[in-house]
Design an enzyme around this catalytic site. Structure first.
Site, PDB file in Angstrom:
ATOM      1  N   ASP A  14      20.442 -20.350 -40.699  1.00 44.65           N
ATOM      2  CA  ASP A  14      20.629 -18.749 -40.892  1.00 44.65           C
ATOM      3  C   ASP A  14      20.139 -19.389 -42.759  1.00 44.65           C
ATOM      4  O   ASP A  14      21.189 -18.883 -43.660  1.00 44.65           O
ATOM      5  CB  ASP A  14      21.809 -18.417 -41.147  1.00 44.65           C
ATOM      6  CG  ASP A  14      21.892 -18.686 -39.382  1.00 44.65           C
ATOM      7  OD1 ASP A  14      21.406 -17.849 -38.601  1.00 44.65           O
ATOM      8  OD2 ASP A  14      22.953 -18.762 -38.916  1.00 44.65           O
ATOM      9  N   GLU A 221      19.703  -9.049 -35.116  1.00 46.73           N
ATOM     10  CA  GLU A 221      21.022  -9.395 -36.171  1.00 46.73           C
ATOM     11  C   GLU A 221      19.672  -9.414 -37.400  1.00 46.73           C
ATOM     12  O   GLU A 221      18.637  -9.616 -37.775  1.00 46.73           O
ATOM     13  CB  GLU A 221      21.139 -10.194 -35.601  1.00 46.73           C
ATOM     14  CG  GLU A 221      20.330 -11.529 -35.058  1.00 46.73           C
ATOM     15  CD  GLU A 221      21.014 -12.953 -34.365  1.00 46.73           C
ATOM     16  OE1 GLU A 221      22.053 -12.478 -33.994  1.00 46.73           O
ATOM     17  OE2 GLU A 221      20.197 -13.550 -33.611  1.00 46.73           O
TER      18      GLU A 221
HETATM   19  O1  FUB Z   1      24.045 -18.844 -36.858  1.00 47.85           O
HETATM   20  C1  FUB Z   1      24.812 -17.874 -35.873  1.00 47.85           C
HETATM   21  C2  FUB Z   1      23.924 -17.007 -35.569  1.00 47.85           C
HETATM   22  O2  FUB Z   1      22.592 -17.397 -35.018  1.00 47.85           O
HETATM   23  C3  FUB Z   1      23.836 -15.669 -36.575  1.00 47.85           C
HETATM   24  O3  FUB Z   1      24.549 -15.230 -36.896  1.00 47.85           O
HETATM   25  C4  FUB Z   1      22.647 -15.713 -36.075  1.00 47.85           C
HETATM   26  O4  FUB Z   1      22.212 -14.718 -36.840  1.00 47.85           O
HETATM   27  C5  FUB Z   1      22.181 -15.985 -35.261  1.00 47.85           C
HETATM   28  O5  FUB Z   1      20.756 -17.201 -36.543  1.00 47.85           O
END
Ligand code: FUB
Length: 321
Positions: A14, A221
């Site tokens: 991320d 997301e």
């Molecule tokens: O890294 C944990 C979670 O996985 C992130 O918050 C999401 O966007 C995904 O990448």
């Protein structure tokens, strides 16, 4: 061009990149082997701290500035420090992070530093009215900061409507509008939403809101906002179809119209990115699981990003051996 992974001895994911004081800083999640079985809620992503990294030049060795925040220092902490982001205002640096509280509900916390590399000191409580995951803060040319956030499935966005928790946190039916990412201007002191978060609506080619069943294009997301030639580009992950897509609009709130794919699926389950201009060139920071072969142990890397003359973004595909 897709470049090599930054690190081989530590898993980072991320990667949110920002330029502060002329230098490129990277704020990633810090993956590790927690030994928790995989599930659809992402329980195996059980991260406990953040490190901050910087680069002088894109092909340099990355500098690890060490641990910037630890879950043990956050008074309201339950578990799972997921994707964070950092914004600067008046010489102070504000780290925004999602973390489950002691009742296992994701909230957005804030930690503050005088330096972009931290360490960051957490505030004693999460942001009022905050929920879900994946905060990304965009500074517009007029100096206003906007926070984009939200994520479905393990990110818990389906548990809310109109910023209120609902009894039965279900996804909409496939033929109903998809759940939206959220956007809110930040308060002047950067410590609160400056307004009720609003839905960031993504429209399809007919001007209709993207449907929940459109898994190839709907928001899942990993919100990010960048601005190019006066146009606002909202990019995001499609989650279970593993793409980074984008939609464009003419203001920070939208509506945004779906445009296409920025990054085709990479090795791994999650895909999460940031887009930044540095020293006159645009880059896509992202992660994959090529090194570990495990979805929860991810490694960050960078690719050149091209805005084409018509304003579209050239799709990037990672060629694996
Ligand atoms: O890294 C944990 C979670 O996985 C992130 O918050 C999401 O966007 C995904 O990448």
């Amino acid at each position: 061009m897709v470049r090599k992974h930054f690190l081989k001895n530590m898993y980072i994911a991320d990667p949110h990149a920002h330029v502060f004081n002329g230098k490129l800083y990277i704020y990633p999640s810090h993956d590790y082997e927690a030994g928790i079985p995989e599930d659809d809620l992402g329980s195996h992503f059980a991260m406990k701290d953040y490190h901050v990294f910087s680069l002088e030049n894109i092909d340099d060795e990355i500098t690890d500035h060490g641990k910037a925040l630890d879950v043990d220092d956050i008074p309201w902490a339950g578990r799972q420090l997921w994707d964070c982001d950092v914004a600067e205002k008046d010489g102070k640096y504000y780290m925004y992070f999602p973390l489950k509280d002691k009742t296992d509900i994701f909230r957005l916390g804030i930690a503050i530093s005088d330096k972009p590399e931290g360490p960051f000191k957490p505030l004693p409580t999460p942001m009022d009215g905050s929920y879900s995951i994946d905060p990304a803060v965009f500074k517009d040319d007029d100096g206003k900061h906007y926070m984009y956030f939200g994520g479905i499935w393990g990110g818990q966005l389906q548990r809310y409507r109109n910023n209120k928790a609902i009894e039965c946190g279900q996804q909409p039916a496939d033929n109903e509008p998809a759940l939206c990412a959220k956007v809110a201007v930040m308060s002047d002191d950067m410590l609160n939403f400056g307004e009720e978060p609003k839905d960031l609506v993504i429209l399809d080619e007919n001007g209709n809101p993207m449907l929940a069943g459109d898994n190839d294009r709907r928001f899942f997301e990993a919100s990010w906002m960048h601005k190019y030639k006066g146009k606002y580009y909202f990019s995001y992950s499609t989650g279970d179809t593993h793409k980074i897509c984008y939609a464009t609009g003419d203001n920070p709130y939208g509506p945004f119209t779906y445009q296409g794919v920025i990054l085709n699926p990479v090795i791994g389950w999650t895909t999460h990115h940031s887009i930044v201009e540095y020293k006159g060139k645009w880059y896509l920071f992202f992660h994959d699981s090529e090194i570990s072969g495990k979805t929860w142990l991810r490694s960050a890397r960078v690719a050149d990003l091209n805005h084409l003359p018509d304003g579209s973004i050239e799709t990037i595909t990672v060629e694996y051996d």
